[in-house]
Scaffold this active site. Structure first.
Site, PDB file in Angstrom:
ATOM      1  N   TRP A 101       0.922  -1.288  -0.049  1.00 35.99           N
ATOM      2  CA  TRP A 101       0.046   0.048  -0.043  1.00 35.99           C
ATOM      3  C   TRP A 101       0.676   1.396  -0.165  1.00 35.99           C
ATOM      4  O   TRP A 101       0.364   2.234  -0.561  1.00 35.99           O
ATOM      5  CB  TRP A 101      -0.888   0.104   1.112  1.00 35.99           C
ATOM      6  N   ASP A 107      -1.093   6.632   6.054  1.00 36.48           N
ATOM      7  CA  ASP A 107      -2.271   5.949   5.789  1.00 36.48           C
ATOM      8  C   ASP A 107      -2.669   5.029   6.970  1.00 36.48           C
ATOM      9  O   ASP A 107      -1.965   4.071   7.122  1.00 36.48           O
ATOM     10  CB  ASP A 107      -1.987   5.344   4.385  1.00 36.48           C
ATOM     11  N   LYS A 154     -12.580  -0.869   6.909  1.00 39.24           N
ATOM     12  CA  LYS A 154     -12.325  -1.946   7.845  1.00 39.24           C
ATOM     13  C   LYS A 154     -12.772  -1.690   9.343  1.00 39.24           C
ATOM     14  O   LYS A 154     -13.824  -2.281   9.780  1.00 39.24           O
ATOM     15  CB  LYS A 154     -10.665  -2.053   8.103  1.00 39.24           C
TER      16      LYS A 154
HETATM   17  N1  PMP Z   1      -4.301   1.558   2.170  1.00 39.50           N
HETATM   18  C1  PMP Z   1      -4.368   0.621   2.857  1.00 39.50           C
HETATM   19  C2  PMP Z   1      -3.601   0.273   3.969  1.00 39.50           C
HETATM   20  C3  PMP Z   1      -5.524  -0.347   2.358  1.00 39.50           C
HETATM   21  O1  PMP Z   1      -5.667  -1.556   3.216  1.00 39.50           O
HETATM   22  C4  PMP Z   1      -6.195  -0.098   1.349  1.00 39.50           C
HETATM   23  C5  PMP Z   1      -7.467  -1.220   0.884  1.00 39.50           C
HETATM   24  N2  PMP Z   1      -7.361  -2.199   1.325  1.00 39.50           N
HETATM   25  C6  PMP Z   1      -6.215   1.006   0.488  1.00 39.50           C
HETATM   26  C7  PMP Z   1      -5.177   1.780   1.057  1.00 39.50           C
HETATM   27  C8  PMP Z   1      -7.009   1.249  -0.486  1.00 39.50           C
HETATM   28  O2  PMP Z   1      -8.287   1.721  -0.013  1.00 39.50           O
HETATM   29  P1  PMP Z   1      -9.574   2.028  -1.057  1.00 39.50           P
HETATM   30  O3  PMP Z   1      -9.817   0.543  -1.629  1.00 39.50           O
HETATM   31  O4  PMP Z   1     -10.697   2.377  -0.265  1.00 39.50           O
HETATM   32  O5  PMP Z   1      -9.181   2.658  -2.061  1.00 39.50           O
END
Ligand code: PMP
Length: 383
Positions: free
Chosen positions: A122, A194, A218
């Protein structure tokens, strides 16, 4: 939530109700049963209005109250200081990968370098997408590639508009505390984080952060809502290209209603915040989350090498526990057996394979106990 019993006993006393499976999904993830029950009870007729929350204007007094209450409950839960704005936005955490540089790398005289620490899939994505904006120089200060099993060493962030990291790598199962990070970031550099997959799972000192963002699906609520907590001193720096709905200053001036917000997701998030408060707040969540994670890591570590988790002990995530079996046939048999036993959504992320157990706030302890027992039994029979 006085008129509805949202106590933990209602959930955990049932030891995973038959109609609610043990859900280890990484996201969208389990929501507290009591919250869903409350939403169900209010669905057709919210507070005597004769309509659902989805069917009223975001400017109506009823929704304004819902919105404000959610914001205040969150502010209390995380002790968000008045120096920071709380925004309820859309587009997921992914949109913030570009939202962050658009908001922080726009000022004419601003420092236009940004430092990124890459500790998993991520934060890697966040860097790639920020760099693609070409608004400034987005640099990787260090990377844990290819295994992402520990916090890289030998880096620092000194002259940058901001420093970015991810507190919990949902795919790789690596979790970082601010105390692991802050010593390597100069005081004047705002820390951007994040927190999509570990916000509300433990106490947090918001004052240490310039900006926190998190997709909701989450620990916050359903997908469609994105939380941003931003230090007011960082407002007013957005690039001209930043769309108003993504502009923190515009959204702060409009109470996150620069356009129609995701009203139902916001309402549900408010119910989740109340539920967390009723459980004893984030400190109580942390205690339970530690207990849950220990059960799964114990099952891994006591399996004599049958299960493997490669993350350095200190950085093992309490939210997402990825682990591997000796081969794919056993992995598939594990998933089939777990599913038969009502333990669902355990398949690892496609990037890494294996198994991943996500243990967010709403996953009850008895569900995790069941999974640990299943793991022990499976290892005994197949090891
Ligand atoms: N950052 C992290 C740490 C994530 O776990 C996720 C989704 N699993 C995201 C960003 C992306 O999130 P979204 O699909 O809501 O854009």
């Amino acid at each position: 939530m006085t008129e509805h019993n949202l106590s933990e006993n209602l959930i955990e006393g049932r030891v995973v109700p038959t109609h609610r499976t043990a859900n280890f999904s990484a996201g969208p993830a389990a929501l507290p049963t009591a919250v869903l029950q409350r939403a169900q009870a209010e669905l057709l007729d919210y507070n005597g209005l004769g309509v659902s929350v989805m069917e009223i204007s975001h400017r109506s007094p009823a929704f304004m109250e819902i919105a404000e209450h959610a914001r205040n409950t969150l502010r209390n839960l995380l002790c968000v200081p008045n120096t920071h704005e709380i925004l309820f936005l859309q587009g997921g955490a992914t949109l913030q990968f570009t939202g962050v540089p658009l908001n922080l790398l726009g000022g004419a005289d601003a420092e236009n370098d940004a430092d990124y620490l890459v500790t998993g899939a991520w934060s890697q994505k966040a860097l790639v997408q920020a760099a693609a904006m070409e608004l400034g120089n987005c640099r990787c200060v260090a990377t844990g590639e290819p295994n992402y099993s520990t916090l890289p060493s030998g880096w620092c962030s000194q002259n940058a508009a901001y420093f970015h990291y991810c507190s919990n790598e949902t795919v790789h199962g690596l979790q970082l505390e601010i105390r692991d990070i802050a010593p390597f970031v100069a005081d004047k550099v705002p820390i951007v984080c994040d927190m999509s997959s570990d916000i509300l799972s433990k106490p947090l000192d918001v004052s240490r952060f310039g900006l926190i963002y998190a997709g909701a699906q989450k620990n916050i609520g359903p997908a469609g809502l994105t939380l941003v907590i931003v230090d007011k001193s960082l407002l007013g720096r957005a690039h001209n290209y930043c769309p108003p709905v993504l502009n923190y200053t515009v959204q702060a001036q409009n109470d996150s209603m620069a356009n129609t917000p995701p009203t139902f997701a916001w309402y549900l998030a408010g119910l989740v915040f109340e539920w967390v408060a009723e459980q004893g707040g984030v400190a109580a969540m942390a205690q339970k989350n530690t207990q849950k994670a220990a059960l799964i890591y114990d099952a891994i570590d006591s399996s004599g090498g049958f299960y493997r988790n490669d993350v350095a002990q200190k950085y093992r995530s309490a939210m997402n526990v990825p682990f591997f079996l000796p081969n794919e046939a056993l992995t598939n048999r594990f998933i089939a057996g777990a599913t038969e036993n009502g333990l669902l959504h355990l398949k690892g992320h496609k990037l890494v394979g294996g198994i991943r157990a996500s243990l967010y706030n709403a996953v009850p302890l008895p569900a995790v106990q069941q999974l640990a027992e299943f793991m022990n039994e499976f290892a005994r029979k197949n090891g």
